[in-house]
Design a protein around this motif. Structure first.
Motif, PDB file in Angstrom:
ATOM      1  N   ILE A 526      18.132  26.600  12.841  1.00 55.30           N
ATOM      2  CA  ILE A 526      18.144  25.728  11.785  1.00 55.30           C
ATOM      3  C   ILE A 526      17.130  25.784  10.601  1.00 55.30           C
ATOM      4  O   ILE A 526      17.321  25.795   9.490  1.00 55.30           O
ATOM      5  CB  ILE A 526      18.224  24.262  12.398  1.00 55.30           C
ATOM      6  CG1 ILE A 526      19.292  23.841  13.134  1.00 55.30           C
ATOM      7  CG2 ILE A 526      18.120  23.267  11.079  1.00 55.30           C
ATOM      8  CD1 ILE A 526      19.499  22.493  13.705  1.00 55.30           C
ATOM      9  N   ARG A 527      15.828  25.929  11.137  1.00 56.69           N
ATOM     10  CA  ARG A 527      14.732  26.136  10.266  1.00 56.69           C
ATOM     11  C   ARG A 527      15.027  27.628   9.313  1.00 56.69           C
ATOM     12  O   ARG A 527      14.659  27.634   8.148  1.00 56.69           O
ATOM     13  CB  ARG A 527      13.411  26.532  10.672  1.00 56.69           C
ATOM     14  CG  ARG A 527      12.918  24.943  11.220  1.00 56.69           C
ATOM     15  CD  ARG A 527      11.662  24.965  11.491  1.00 56.69           C
ATOM     16  NE  ARG A 527      11.327  25.943  12.671  1.00 56.69           N
ATOM     17  CZ  ARG A 527      11.260  25.318  13.883  1.00 56.69           C
ATOM     18  NH1 ARG A 527      11.579  24.173  14.331  1.00 56.69           N
ATOM     19  NH2 ARG A 527      10.884  26.315  14.805  1.00 56.69           N
ATOM     20  N   GLU A 528      15.754  28.467   9.825  1.00 59.88           N
ATOM     21  CA  GLU A 528      16.073  29.615   9.253  1.00 59.88           C
ATOM     22  C   GLU A 528      17.443  29.796   8.462  1.00 59.88           C
ATOM     23  O   GLU A 528      17.698  30.809   7.863  1.00 59.88           O
ATOM     24  CB  GLU A 528      15.941  30.879  10.315  1.00 59.88           C
ATOM     25  CG  GLU A 528      14.760  30.936  11.041  1.00 59.88           C
ATOM     26  CD  GLU A 528      14.870  31.924  12.003  1.00 59.88           C
ATOM     27  OE1 GLU A 528      16.133  32.512  12.443  1.00 59.88           O
ATOM     28  OE2 GLU A 528      13.860  32.457  12.706  1.00 59.88           O
ATOM     29  N   GLY A 529      18.016  28.696   8.524  1.00 59.67           N
ATOM     30  CA  GLY A 529      19.403  28.242   7.703  1.00 59.67           C
ATOM     31  C   GLY A 529      20.563  29.023   8.305  1.00 59.67           C
ATOM     32  O   GLY A 529      21.467  29.149   7.463  1.00 59.67           O
ATOM     33  N   ILE A 534      24.979  28.784  14.623  1.00 64.69           N
ATOM     34  CA  ILE A 534      25.004  27.631  15.501  1.00 64.69           C
ATOM     35  C   ILE A 534      26.343  27.051  15.538  1.00 64.69           C
ATOM     36  O   ILE A 534      26.778  26.866  17.079  1.00 64.69           O
ATOM     37  CB  ILE A 534      23.807  26.618  14.817  1.00 64.69           C
ATOM     38  CG1 ILE A 534      22.626  27.211  14.717  1.00 64.69           C
ATOM     39  CG2 ILE A 534      24.110  25.345  15.891  1.00 64.69           C
ATOM     40  CD1 ILE A 534      21.524  25.942  14.293  1.00 64.69           C
ATOM     41  N   ALA A 535      27.119  26.856  14.720  1.00 74.36           N
ATOM     42  CA  ALA A 535      28.534  26.271  15.062  1.00 74.36           C
ATOM     43  C   ALA A 535      29.413  27.204  15.737  1.00 74.36           C
ATOM     44  O   ALA A 535      29.775  26.821  16.614  1.00 74.36           O
ATOM     45  CB  ALA A 535      29.006  26.149  13.592  1.00 74.36           C
ATOM     46  N   GLU A 536      29.283  28.659  15.567  1.00 74.66           N
ATOM     47  CA  GLU A 536      29.838  29.313  16.237  1.00 74.66           C
ATOM     48  C   GLU A 536      29.574  29.582  17.706  1.00 74.66           C
ATOM     49  O   GLU A 536      30.431  29.577  18.809  1.00 74.66           O
ATOM     50  CB  GLU A 536      29.669  30.921  15.484  1.00 74.66           C
ATOM     51  CG  GLU A 536      30.515  31.124  14.355  1.00 74.66           C
ATOM     52  CD  GLU A 536      30.117  32.386  13.623  1.00 74.66           C
ATOM     53  OE1 GLU A 536      29.077  33.169  14.083  1.00 74.66           O
ATOM     54  OE2 GLU A 536      30.550  32.710  12.445  1.00 74.66           O
ATOM     55  N   LEU A 563      23.033  17.350  21.131  1.00 73.76           N
ATOM     56  CA  LEU A 563      21.733  16.971  20.712  1.00 73.76           C
ATOM     57  C   LEU A 563      20.752  18.058  20.441  1.00 73.76           C
ATOM     58  O   LEU A 563      19.866  18.044  19.502  1.00 73.76           O
ATOM     59  CB  LEU A 563      21.043  15.986  21.877  1.00 73.76           C
ATOM     60  CG  LEU A 563      21.780  14.517  21.610  1.00 73.76           C
ATOM     61  CD1 LEU A 563      20.868  14.075  23.091  1.00 73.76           C
ATOM     62  CD2 LEU A 563      21.073  13.998  20.556  1.00 73.76           C
ATOM     63  N   CYS A 564      20.938  19.323  21.254  1.00 72.17           N
ATOM     64  CA  CYS A 564      20.188  20.306  20.972  1.00 72.17           C
ATOM     65  C   CYS A 564      20.345  20.920  19.711  1.00 72.17           C
ATOM     66  O   CYS A 564      19.531  21.633  18.980  1.00 72.17           O
ATOM     67  CB  CYS A 564      20.047  21.347  22.177  1.00 72.17           C
ATOM     68  SG  CYS A 564      19.334  20.802  23.898  1.00 72.17           S
ATOM     69  N   SER A 565      21.762  21.191  19.390  1.00 72.10           N
ATOM     70  CA  SER A 565      22.146  21.948  18.056  1.00 72.10           C
ATOM     71  C   SER A 565      22.349  21.011  16.801  1.00 72.10           C
ATOM     72  O   SER A 565      22.663  21.422  16.021  1.00 72.10           O
ATOM     73  CB  SER A 565      23.317  22.528  18.426  1.00 72.10           C
ATOM     74  OG  SER A 565      24.503  21.503  18.753  1.00 72.10           O
ATOM     75  N   THR A 566      22.102  19.888  17.010  1.00 74.36           N
ATOM     76  CA  THR A 566      22.553  18.881  15.813  1.00 74.36           C
ATOM     77  C   THR A 566      21.327  19.123  14.664  1.00 74.36           C
ATOM     78  O   THR A 566      20.299  19.390  15.018  1.00 74.36           O
ATOM     79  CB  THR A 566      22.232  17.331  16.110  1.00 74.36           C
ATOM     80  OG1 THR A 566      22.453  16.592  14.998  1.00 74.36           O
ATOM     81  CG2 THR A 566      21.043  16.958  16.785  1.00 74.36           C
ATOM     82  N   GLN A 567      21.673  18.942  13.355  1.00 78.04           N
ATOM     83  CA  GLN A 567      20.942  19.112  12.346  1.00 78.04           C
ATOM     84  C   GLN A 567      20.236  17.726  11.930  1.00 78.04           C
ATOM     85  O   GLN A 567      19.602  17.849  10.912  1.00 78.04           O
ATOM     86  CB  GLN A 567      21.616  19.832  11.199  1.00 78.04           C
ATOM     87  CG  GLN A 567      22.235  20.934  11.441  1.00 78.04           C
ATOM     88  CD  GLN A 567      23.287  21.577  10.180  1.00 78.04           C
ATOM     89  OE1 GLN A 567      23.303  21.251   9.433  1.00 78.04           O
ATOM     90  NE2 GLN A 567      24.366  22.361  10.800  1.00 78.04           N
TER      91      GLN A 567
END
Length: 648
Positions: A526-529, A534-536, A563-567
């Motif tokens: 997420i920090r790398e945009g 992530i969605a895939e 929870l792990c993948s949430t933005q």
């Protein structure tokens, strides 16, 4: 009094004077050594001796890779120290306690010249390899020869005459609250200088106490004149004292070797070599230990007179006597191991000429690490030696590979302390090996990158297996370091599937630890945009989560994945709350619905239909358990919100 002449005193008076003076010397020495005590941070009523490792700085630690590997080792070391204190198997000393204080506080102390924290910041790799402190009693070697030599050179005032020195010393004493240790040292050195003269005729028991005192007080010497007096006096006594008195010679041999090392006196070094050779060929164990400990100091000074034939003598002695035998005294084995490590690091050509020396030393270390009966102190000493050899690139490539295999095999031992120390050695091998030079953005050679990733992946699988099967005291420190290894050695996207598989494994005993690793990996992306990636990934693995049985377990695991993948950082902090509530308890449907709606709203419109299909699949899989379950309710909720948005 300075003389013990039989013409002036009776035998009873001489014995009484001897006892009184011995007690006085022992008391003054103890009081002076107690000035080296410092309070333990967080426990001011407890004090430990200040300690400066003997080891020189390792050039590799000043590279980019060396900087990266320090913090993961810190985490492992902290965990190992926690286990050691809990089981009372290891007595920490000052550098163990202070090396990992708050970084800003530590930098402040170093920048302001604090003597407590004034050595290497990377001291996790600069531990002593000749001993492990196990009690509060003072023992030789708390100050390494290099640190003592630098202090003597710094503090030695050669450009002031005696009057100015006394004036400066008087001013310092008037403005300082610290005890006047310098005057005490001057007094004792002058007293000992009179007593050790041949005409003083002091009893052998008093001379014995003087030698013991000088050996300890030399860690406090601050002037070259003190060391020069120590060399001149002890060399004279060593030459003139009868060789039959092996106990006295063992003490003289160590104290003289230490003084020569501090002063780096080549001429005196040539004088002591025959005594060291005679001690090593003796059948008296204290002489062996004195010669080995003295040789450790002398080899560290790297004087020219101790190369060549003297190194060959030491290698022959170690080849004959270094063997895995738990009945041997620990100090004896530790001294041989330390000398062997110094020879391998500082005299590689001499070590290569000694037939089978490197192989024998490596075999001894392997036996110590692989035998469950090995005491933790010896195990830790061997680990320290191996780490230094790896960091200094003193071992052949084939020995490095054997070391990696051994460290990997020790990850699943039942002892948490040995497991963590072996893991630290494995990390050192990874950062210093081919994986470190190829994967850490230093040499991205396409032809060899795949092979490097494969080698690193094999080690990562072994670490994951350890996290899966080991108890939490072992698995938790490993899990805290894994995210750093992934960031340094692998692309995050390639590792997510590995950790998802580990999370879903039926044998997984520590899903909460794997969950924390997954969260850190997703947050790094997420920090790398990398929102699309992530969605895939979530859409790809979601099918495996929604089909888990029973229903409560499926909802619990799916909630953790979202929870792990949430933005949304406000939702991400709820992960520990969900992990704390087992899947056996009823999961709150409101939280599950909120997580699904949050993820549905964060992905691209083209991916939302596929996400709803996965939720509907989960509902169908659990219809036998509950016809209208949480998956159905969440789908209806999201579809209702979509219809409202379309109407609006």
């Amino acid at each position: 009094t300075y003389r013990f002449d039989a013409a002036d005193y009776s035998l009873e008076e001489i014995n009484e004077l001897c006892v009184v003076n011995r007690l006085a010397i022992r008391g003054m020495t103890t009081l002076l050594m107690q000035t080296l005590l410092y309070p333990v941070p967080g426990s001011p009523k407890t004090s430990v001796y200040q300690h400066f490792p003997w080891s020189h700085s390792i050039p590799f630690l000043n590279t980019d890779i060396g900087h990266r590997m320090v913090y993961p080792h810190k985490l492992v070391f902290d965990a190992m120290m926690g286990e050691s204190r809990a089981t009372a198997t290891y007595q920490p000393y000052l550098d163990d306690i202070s090396m990992y204080v708050d970084s800003e506080f530590c930098n402040f102390l170093i920048d302001t010249g604090s003597s407590v924290f004034s050595y290497e910041k990377n001291s996790v790799f600069l531990h002593d390899i000749d001993r492990i402190p196990g009690s509060s009693a003072y023992y030789h070697g708390y100050y390494g020869a290099t640190a003592l030599r630098e202090r003597i050179i710094t503090n030695d005032i050669t450009d002031l005459d005696v009057e100015n020195q006394e004036k400066t010393h008087k001013i310092l004493n008037e403005t300082s609250d610290e005890p006047d240790t310098i005057s005490c040292l001057h007094f004792l050195v002058d007293l000992f200088g009179e007593w050790v003269l041949p005409e003083s005729q002091i009893p052998i028991t008093l001379l014995n106490q003087i030698i013991n005192s000088v050996s300890q007080l030399s860690d406090m010497f601050q002037k070259t004149t003190h060391c020069q007096w120590m060399v001149d006096s002890l060399v004279t006594i060593l030459i003139e004292h009868p060789l039959d008195d092996k106990i006295m010679h063992s003490k003289l041999l160590f104290a003289t070797s230490k003084a020569i090392s501090l002063l780096q006196a080549d001429k005196a070094g040539e004088t002591i070599i025959p005594f060291l050779e005679r001690a090593l060929t003796s059948d008296f164990l204290p002489l062996h230990m004195a010669a080995l400990n003295g040789s450790f100091y002398l080899l560290e000074s790297q004087l020219a007179c101790f190369e060549g034939s003297f190194i060959n003598l030491l290698t022959d002695f170690i080849l004959r006597n270094l063997k895995y035998d738990l009945t041997l005294p620990f100090g004896y084995v530790a001294a041989m191991w330390a000398v062997a490590m110094v020879i391998l690091e500082k005299f590689p050509e001499d070590a290569a000429q000694a037939d089978g020396f490197t192989v024998a030393v490596m075999q001894f270390g392997m036996n110590c690490l692989m035998n469950n009966q090995t005491p933790f102190t010896l195990h830790q000493l061997v680990i320290r030696g191996f780490q230094r050899m790896v960091l200094s690139f003193s071992l052949p490539t084939n020995e490095n590979e054997s070391l990696i295999q051994m460290a990997s095999s020790q990850l699943d031992v039942d002892n948490p302390q040995k497991c963590l120390s072996s893991f630290g050695l494995l990390m050192t091998c990874m950062y210093c090996g081919r994986e470190g030079t190829q994967v850490l953005n230093l040499d991205r050679d396409p032809e060899t990158l795949d092979a490097m990733l494969t080698g690193a992946m094999d080690k990562m699988r072994k670490i994951l297996d350890c996290i899966t099967h080991c108890c939490e005291s072992q698995a938790k420190p490993l899990a805290s370091v894994v995210c750093y290894l992934v960031a340094d050695f692998f692309p995050r996207e390639q590792m997510i599937n590995t950790f998802v598989s580990a999370f879903l494994s039926p044998r997984q005993q520590n899903r909460h630890l794997i969950s924390l690793i997954l969260q850190q990996l997703f947050q790094g992306m997420i920090r790398e945009g990398k929102f699309t990636e992530i969605a895939e990934w979530v859409s790809l693995v979601l099918r495996n989560f929604v089909q888990l049985q029973p229903l409560g377990f499926s909802i619990w695991c799916t909630s953790i994945l979202l929870l792990c993948s949430t933005q949304n950082s406000n939702l991400g902090v709820l992960l520990p709350h969900v992990l704390h509530h087992s899947h056996e308890t009823k999961s709150p449907s409101e939280l599950f619905g909120l997580l699904c709606r949050d993820f549905h709203g964060s992905i691209l419109p083209r991916d939302r239909a596929a996400f709803l299909e996965m939720l509907q699949l989960g509902g169908k899989c659990h219809e036998g358990e509950r016809a209208r379950n949480e998956f159905h309710l969440v789908c209806e909720m999201i579809e209702g919100e979509v219809e409202k948005d379309e109407e609006g």
